[in-house]
Motif scaffolding. Sequence first.
Motif, PDB file in Angstrom:
ATOM      1  N   LYS A 101       0.850  -1.202   0.000  1.00 42.89           N
ATOM      2  CA  LYS A 101       0.000   0.000   0.000  1.00 42.89           C
ATOM      3  C   LYS A 101       0.877   1.240   0.000  1.00 42.89           C
ATOM      4  O   LYS A 101       2.012   1.202   0.492  1.00 42.89           O
ATOM      5  CB  LYS A 101      -0.869   0.043   1.269  1.00 42.89           C
ATOM      6  N   GLY A 102       0.317   2.339  -0.468  1.00 41.63           N
ATOM      7  CA  GLY A 102       1.023   3.607  -0.312  1.00 41.63           C
ATOM      8  C   GLY A 102       1.061   3.996   1.147  1.00 41.63           C
ATOM      9  O   GLY A 102       2.125   4.243   1.717  1.00 41.63           O
ATOM     10  N   ILE A 155       0.170   9.544  -4.774  1.00 35.69           N
ATOM     11  CA  ILE A 155       0.203   8.133  -4.362  1.00 35.69           C
ATOM     12  C   ILE A 155      -0.124   7.319  -5.605  1.00 35.69           C
ATOM     13  O   ILE A 155      -1.257   7.319  -6.081  1.00 35.69           O
ATOM     14  CB  ILE A 155      -0.818   7.880  -3.236  1.00 35.69           C
ATOM     15  N   ALA A 156       0.887   6.637  -6.157  1.00 36.70           N
ATOM     16  CA  ALA A 156       0.698   5.995  -7.458  1.00 36.70           C
ATOM     17  C   ALA A 156       1.325   4.611  -7.528  1.00 36.70           C
ATOM     18  O   ALA A 156       2.416   4.378  -7.008  1.00 36.70           O
ATOM     19  CB  ALA A 156       1.285   6.872  -8.562  1.00 36.70           C
ATOM     20  N   ASN A 215       1.001   1.638  -6.263  1.00 40.32           N
ATOM     21  CA  ASN A 215       1.293   0.697  -5.184  1.00 40.32           C
ATOM     22  C   ASN A 215       0.468  -0.565  -5.446  1.00 40.32           C
ATOM     23  O   ASN A 215      -0.602  -0.506  -6.050  1.00 40.32           O
ATOM     24  CB  ASN A 215       0.964   1.340  -3.844  1.00 40.32           C
ATOM     25  N   GLY A 275      -4.000   2.550  -2.585  1.00 36.78           N
ATOM     26  CA  GLY A 275      -3.331   3.820  -2.343  1.00 36.78           C
ATOM     27  C   GLY A 275      -3.269   4.109  -0.854  1.00 36.78           C
ATOM     28  O   GLY A 275      -2.203   4.299  -0.284  1.00 36.78           O
ATOM     29  N   ILE A 326      -4.332  10.104  -6.395  1.00 34.27           N
ATOM     30  CA  ILE A 326      -4.215   8.670  -6.119  1.00 34.27           C
ATOM     31  C   ILE A 326      -4.549   7.940  -7.420  1.00 34.27           C
ATOM     32  O   ILE A 326      -5.682   8.003  -7.895  1.00 34.27           O
ATOM     33  CB  ILE A 326      -5.166   8.242  -4.987  1.00 34.27           C
ATOM     34  N   HIS A 361      -4.120   1.985  -8.815  1.00 34.53           N
ATOM     35  CA  HIS A 361      -4.278   0.946  -7.791  1.00 34.53           C
ATOM     36  C   HIS A 361      -5.547   0.144  -8.050  1.00 34.53           C
ATOM     37  O   HIS A 361      -6.519   0.690  -8.563  1.00 34.53           O
ATOM     38  CB  HIS A 361      -4.418   1.575  -6.392  1.00 34.53           C
ATOM     39  N   ALA A 371      -8.286   2.710  -4.681  1.00 38.43           N
ATOM     40  CA  ALA A 371      -7.612   3.963  -4.320  1.00 38.43           C
ATOM     41  C   ALA A 371      -7.609   4.165  -2.808  1.00 38.43           C
ATOM     42  O   ALA A 371      -6.570   4.372  -2.198  1.00 38.43           O
ATOM     43  CB  ALA A 371      -8.294   5.132  -5.012  1.00 38.43           C
ATOM     44  N   MET A 391      -8.714  10.835  -8.235  1.00 44.45           N
ATOM     45  CA  MET A 391      -8.460   9.393  -8.404  1.00 44.45           C
ATOM     46  C   MET A 391      -8.692   9.067  -9.871  1.00 44.45           C
ATOM     47  O   MET A 391      -9.754   9.353 -10.413  1.00 44.45           O
ATOM     48  CB  MET A 391      -9.384   8.591  -7.496  1.00 44.45           C
TER      49      MET A 391
END
Length: 191
Positions: free
Chosen positions: A120-121, A137-138, A140, A144, A161, A164, A167, A183
Amino acid sequence: QEGVFVSGRHSRGLLQGNDITGNGSKGVGVQSCGFMLIKSNRITANKEGGIFACDADTLTTIKDNTISHNGMRGIGVQLGATAEIEDNTIEANAAEGIYVSRPGSRALIVKNRLLANGVKGVGVQYGADASVEGNTIADNKLAGVHIDGQSSRATVRYNIITGHPAAIVAEEGSVTRSHSNTMQDLPTMPN
């Protein structure tokens, strides 16, 4: 062993401009410490986490670091510690980019880049509290931002975000406020 370990209720310190890499445990450990500023370091390829702050007396500011390719989390804030985490690049760690866990643990997570971490982020669990604001946050692997546990709380706002399967995930009674996030480009969940 940690690359750097600071402990003691009245301890204060500045860790700046270092290359902390390849340690057998964490890159930096901060425990029961009055105040620690960790700034402008490269913390990479440590066997466990990049930075670990724990215990109720610990206040840590983590700013302008590159924290990458660590064997577990990029940053862990646990067991009642408080951290301000700002303007770091946290990428390609094996687990979470940032993990905040246990009652009394608090983190302000602002203007970071959390990229391509293995789980996870940001993870907020087991009664912790976090404010996640203005981050990118990208990509992961799982989510997110993930908030889990009945008394875990998080405010998630003004983030980008993307990339993912999920998100923002809030489960098991967590209290979450989320608004003004962007998102996009979310892939579909695998069957």
